[in-house]
Write a protein that holds these residues in place. Sequence first.
Motif, PDB file in Angstrom:
ATOM      1  N   ASN A  13       0.814  -1.207   0.000  1.00  0.00           N
ATOM      2  CA  ASN A  13       0.000   0.000   0.000  1.00  0.00           C
ATOM      3  C   ASN A  13       0.851   1.261   0.000  1.00  0.00           C
ATOM      4  N   VAL A  14       1.909   1.290   0.800  1.00  0.00           N
ATOM      5  CA  VAL A  14       2.750   2.478   0.871  1.00  0.00           C
ATOM      6  C   VAL A  14       3.491   2.676  -0.444  1.00  0.00           C
ATOM      7  N   ILE A  15       3.985   1.606  -1.012  1.00  0.00           N
ATOM      8  CA  ILE A  15       4.696   1.716  -2.292  1.00  0.00           C
ATOM      9  C   ILE A  15       3.730   2.151  -3.392  1.00  0.00           C
ATOM     10  N   ASP A  16       2.528   1.579  -3.416  1.00  0.00           N
ATOM     11  CA  ASP A  16       1.522   1.995  -4.396  1.00  0.00           C
ATOM     12  C   ASP A  16       1.189   3.468  -4.231  1.00  0.00           C
ATOM     13  N   PHE A  17       1.077   3.905  -2.995  1.00  0.00           N
ATOM     14  CA  PHE A  17       0.770   5.307  -2.731  1.00  0.00           C
ATOM     15  C   PHE A  17       1.894   6.212  -3.222  1.00  0.00           C
ATOM     16  N   ALA A  18       3.139   5.806  -2.972  1.00  0.00           N
ATOM     17  CA  ALA A  18       4.281   6.601  -3.428  1.00  0.00           C
ATOM     18  C   ALA A  18       4.295   6.706  -4.954  1.00  0.00           C
ATOM     19  N   VAL A  19       4.039   5.609  -5.625  1.00  0.00           N
ATOM     20  CA  VAL A  19       3.988   5.630  -7.086  1.00  0.00           C
ATOM     21  C   VAL A  19       2.857   6.540  -7.555  1.00  0.00           C
ATOM     22  N   ALA A  20       1.713   6.479  -6.899  1.00  0.00           N
ATOM     23  CA  ALA A  20       0.579   7.324  -7.272  1.00  0.00           C
ATOM     24  C   ALA A  20       0.917   8.804  -7.100  1.00  0.00           C
ATOM     25  N   VAL A  21       1.612   9.159  -6.031  1.00  0.00           N
ATOM     26  CA  VAL A  21       1.981  10.558  -5.805  1.00  0.00           C
ATOM     27  C   VAL A  21       2.949  11.038  -6.885  1.00  0.00           C
ATOM     28  N   ILE A  22       3.927  10.210  -7.214  1.00  0.00           N
ATOM     29  CA  ILE A  22       4.889  10.585  -8.257  1.00  0.00           C
ATOM     30  C   ILE A  22       4.183  10.724  -9.604  1.00  0.00           C
ATOM     31  N   MET A  23       3.295   9.797  -9.914  1.00  0.00           N
ATOM     32  CA  MET A  23       2.547   9.868 -11.177  1.00  0.00           C
ATOM     33  C   MET A  23       1.632  11.087 -11.211  1.00  0.00           C
ATOM     34  N   ALA A  24       1.025  11.417 -10.078  1.00  0.00           N
ATOM     35  CA  ALA A  24       0.151  12.596 -10.020  1.00  0.00           C
ATOM     36  C   ALA A  24       0.956  13.857 -10.302  1.00  0.00           C
ATOM     37  N   GLY A  25       2.172  13.934  -9.772  1.00  0.00           N
ATOM     38  CA  GLY A  25       3.020  15.091 -10.052  1.00  0.00           C
ATOM     39  C   GLY A  25       3.358  15.192 -11.525  1.00  0.00           C
ATOM     40  N   ALA A  26       3.670  14.056 -12.141  1.00  0.00           N
ATOM     41  CA  ALA A  26       3.996  14.051 -13.568  1.00  0.00           C
ATOM     42  C   ALA A  26       2.773  14.430 -14.406  1.00  0.00           C
ATOM     43  N   VAL A  27       1.621  13.883 -14.055  1.00  0.00           N
ATOM     44  CA  VAL A  27       0.395  14.210 -14.780  1.00  0.00           C
ATOM     45  C   VAL A  27       0.068  15.693 -14.588  1.00  0.00           C
ATOM     46  N   GLY A  28       0.314  16.223 -13.395  1.00  0.00           N
ATOM     47  CA  GLY A  28       0.082  17.649 -13.146  1.00  0.00           C
ATOM     48  C   GLY A  28       0.931  18.523 -14.050  1.00  0.00           C
ATOM     49  N   LEU A  29       2.191  18.145 -14.249  1.00  0.00           N
ATOM     50  CA  LEU A  29       3.055  18.910 -15.151  1.00  0.00           C
ATOM     51  C   LEU A  29       2.562  18.844 -16.588  1.00  0.00           C
ATOM     52  N   PHE A  34      -0.283  21.474 -21.018  1.00  0.00           N
ATOM     53  CA  PHE A  34      -1.403  21.451 -21.965  1.00  0.00           C
ATOM     54  C   PHE A  34      -2.254  22.704 -21.841  1.00  0.00           C
ATOM     55  N   VAL A  35      -2.579  23.077 -20.601  1.00  0.00           N
ATOM     56  CA  VAL A  35      -3.419  24.260 -20.387  1.00  0.00           C
ATOM     57  C   VAL A  35      -2.685  25.529 -20.822  1.00  0.00           C
ATOM     58  N   ASN A  36      -1.445  25.700 -20.354  1.00  0.00           N
ATOM     59  CA  ASN A  36      -0.726  26.947 -20.615  1.00  0.00           C
ATOM     60  C   ASN A  36      -0.262  27.077 -22.061  1.00  0.00           C
ATOM     61  N   ASP A  37       0.117  25.969 -22.690  1.00  0.00           N
ATOM     62  CA  ASP A  37       0.712  26.042 -24.019  1.00  0.00           C
ATOM     63  C   ASP A  37      -0.249  25.749 -25.160  1.00  0.00           C
ATOM     64  N   ILE A  83      -7.539  32.398 -13.586  1.00  0.00           N
ATOM     65  CA  ILE A  83      -8.390  31.813 -14.642  1.00  0.00           C
ATOM     66  C   ILE A  83      -7.686  30.598 -15.244  1.00  0.00           C
ATOM     67  N   ASN A  84      -6.371  30.710 -15.465  1.00  0.00           N
ATOM     68  CA  ASN A  84      -5.622  29.546 -15.962  1.00  0.00           C
ATOM     69  C   ASN A  84      -5.749  28.372 -15.005  1.00  0.00           C
ATOM     70  N   THR A  85      -5.711  28.639 -13.710  1.00  0.00           N
ATOM     71  CA  THR A  85      -5.828  27.584 -12.709  1.00  0.00           C
ATOM     72  C   THR A  85      -7.214  26.943 -12.754  1.00  0.00           C
ATOM     73  N   ILE A  86      -8.243  27.739 -12.938  1.00  0.00           N
ATOM     74  CA  ILE A  86      -9.616  27.201 -13.027  1.00  0.00           C
ATOM     75  C   ILE A  86      -9.741  26.307 -14.258  1.00  0.00           C
ATOM     76  N   VAL A  87      -9.203  26.745 -15.395  1.00  0.00           N
ATOM     77  CA  VAL A  87      -9.244  25.915 -16.608  1.00  0.00           C
ATOM     78  C   VAL A  87      -8.480  24.619 -16.368  1.00  0.00           C
ATOM     79  N   ASN A  88      -7.345  24.734 -15.694  1.00  0.00           N
ATOM     80  CA  ASN A  88      -6.545  23.562 -15.329  1.00  0.00           C
ATOM     81  C   ASN A  88      -7.375  22.582 -14.505  1.00  0.00           C
ATOM     82  N   LEU A  89      -8.072  23.083 -13.507  1.00  0.00           N
ATOM     83  CA  LEU A  89      -8.919  22.253 -12.654  1.00  0.00           C
ATOM     84  C   LEU A  89     -10.005  21.558 -13.466  1.00  0.00           C
ATOM     85  N   LEU A  90     -10.644  22.285 -14.364  1.00  0.00           N
ATOM     86  CA  LEU A  90     -11.705  21.689 -15.178  1.00  0.00           C
ATOM     87  C   LEU A  90     -11.167  20.575 -16.068  1.00  0.00           C
TER      88      LEU A  90
END
Length: 133
Positions: A13-29, A34-37, A83-90
């Motif tokens: 569970n902890v390892i899965d969680f760590a992988v999920a956090v790292i993947m979430a950071g990558a997906v966030g970037l 995508f939103v900004n460019d 506004i960019n952040t709101i579009v990002n959230l959507l």
Amino acid sequence: MLKEFKNFILTGNVIDFAVAVIMAGAVGLVVNGFVNDIVMPVVGHFAGGVDFANLKVILTEGVGVEGAEGYVAENAIRWGAWINTIVNLLIVGFVMFLIVKAYNKSKPAPEPEAPAGPTQEELLAEIRDALKK
């Protein structure tokens, strides 16, 4: 104590969680890029060539040159970045919706529950009635 911590860290569970956090950071970037460019230039084009990232209400003008003596930074409400952040959230919300929807479709349908049998009281009543006969 150290052994317990090692067992905790090495559980799946902890390892899965760590992988999920790292993947979430990558997906966030990726989503930010995508939103900004891609999205915001298109939105800005249809809004009359406006670059939302630079829209702001200046409260206090900047004075001097950064790094020089007496420099005062600009104080502004950057509502375009918001506004960019709101579009990002959507966009993130929509992508997550699609992922969850696809995941739910891929899961096998739950097996129908077996019909409930008689309750304990009903069984006891049947036994009582059978004994009376």
